[in-house]
Enzyme design. Structure first.
Site, short mmCIF file in Angstrom:
data_model
loop_
_atom_site.label_atom_id
_atom_site.label_comp_id
_atom_site.label_asym_id
_atom_site.label_seq_id
_atom_site.Cartn_x
_atom_site.Cartn_y
_atom_site.Cartn_z
N HIS A 103 0.84 -1.19 0.00
CA HIS A 103 0.00 0.00 0.00
C HIS A 103 0.88 1.25 0.00
O HIS A 103 1.82 1.33 0.78
CB HIS A 103 -0.91 0.00 1.22
N HIS A 105 0.71 5.83 -0.92
CA HIS A 105 -0.02 7.02 -1.37
C HIS A 105 0.84 7.73 -2.42
O HIS A 105 0.92 8.96 -2.41
CB HIS A 105 -0.27 7.98 -0.20
N ASP A 128 1.86 -4.58 -20.50
CA ASP A 128 2.67 -5.68 -19.96
C ASP A 128 2.26 -6.02 -18.53
O ASP A 128 1.90 -7.16 -18.22
CB ASP A 128 4.16 -5.28 -19.89
N HIS A 168 -7.64 8.02 -2.18
CA HIS A 168 -6.74 7.41 -1.19
C HIS A 168 -5.38 7.08 -1.78
O HIS A 168 -4.45 7.86 -1.63
CB HIS A 168 -7.45 6.18 -0.58
N TYR A 222 7.91 -13.95 -21.56
CA TYR A 222 8.98 -13.14 -21.04
C TYR A 222 9.41 -13.58 -19.64
O TYR A 222 10.37 -13.10 -19.08
CB TYR A 222 8.49 -11.67 -21.05
ZN ZN Z 1 -3.45 4.68 3.06
#
Ligand code: ZN
Length: 228
Positions: A103, A105, A128, A168, A222
């Site tokens: 995660h 930002h 890709d 977010h 690939y």
């Molecule tokens: Zn966050």
């Protein structure tokens, strides 16, 4: 080794891997302060390893990573786990093929998140890695499983290993934590390049047949040269 020692050795290795992968988030400037995190599933166990909450990136070590069950409850660790643990635990519960979740930002992807606009597939590297546009997930607040549900509902039937959650930021998945980190890095790179291109004029599209062929080649042919 006994079965218990085996599991402990696996957890120790995952702690090391997850701690080290956080350096990629700072290397590629995907995070500020203590935001963002990497987690990995402990193979064969209903456990995950994730970044502690509120610890500076410079201070992350294998020892201060937190081991949780797949409902986000701490099993091993001195610190509270990342506030995104519940969302990531939901992803591991619902998507058994996922071995890692990231995660961030990161700036350009978050700028697309703010406008709620998917990043169009107008670069070969986007075809890709993502196999089409990078999708937008729903607006969701931290504190229950709504982020997790938003990630899973968006990615379940999508080729993309990354979703940009509205207003977010990015959640990316992979068969390994390293692959999930790669998807987060590529997501920001694609979001930045397409944004800059837009300042110069409308991007040229890529035919769907070419997107399909590029994605197929990258994911299958690939494979040997890919970083895994
Ligand atoms: Zn966050």
């Amino acid at each position: 080794m006994t079965a218990v020692a085996d599991v402990q050795a696996t957890i120790a290795a995952i702690r090391q891997e997850v701690a080290a992968l956080h350096a990629e988030l700072t290397r590629y400037q995907l995070v500020v302060w203590t935001a963002g995190n990497v987690s990995a599933r402990v193979p064969g166990q209903d456990l995950l390893v994730i970044k502690p909450s509120g610890v500076s990136y410079d201070d992350l070590t294998p020892d201060n990573m937190v081991v949780c069950d797949l409902h986000g409850h701490v099993v091993e660790g001195e610190h509270a786990p990342s506030s995104d643990t519940e969302a990531q635990a939901y992803v591991y519960r619902e998507m058994p093929h996922v071995g890692g979740v990231v995660h961030t930002h990161s700036t350009y992807a978050a700028a697309w998140a703010i406008r709620g606009e998917p990043v169009p597939c107008v670069l070969t590297m986007c075809a890709d890695e993502f196999g089409g546009e990078i999708p937008i997930g729903p607006f969701a607040v931290i504190g229950d499983d709504s982020i997790g549900r938003g990630i899973v509902d968006t990615l379940r039937d999508h080729r993309s290993p990354a979703v940009i959650m509205r207003n977010h930021g990015v959640f990316s998945i992979g068969p390994t934590a390293r692959k999930a980190v790669a998807a987060a890095v590529m997501c920001e790179d694609v979001a930045r390049t397409v944004h800059i291109s837009r300042q110069l004029g409308p991007p040229l599209p890529i035919d769907q047949s070419h997107i399909d062929a590029l994605h197929h080649r990258y994911q299958n042919v690939y494979g040997q040269q890919k970083d895994d």
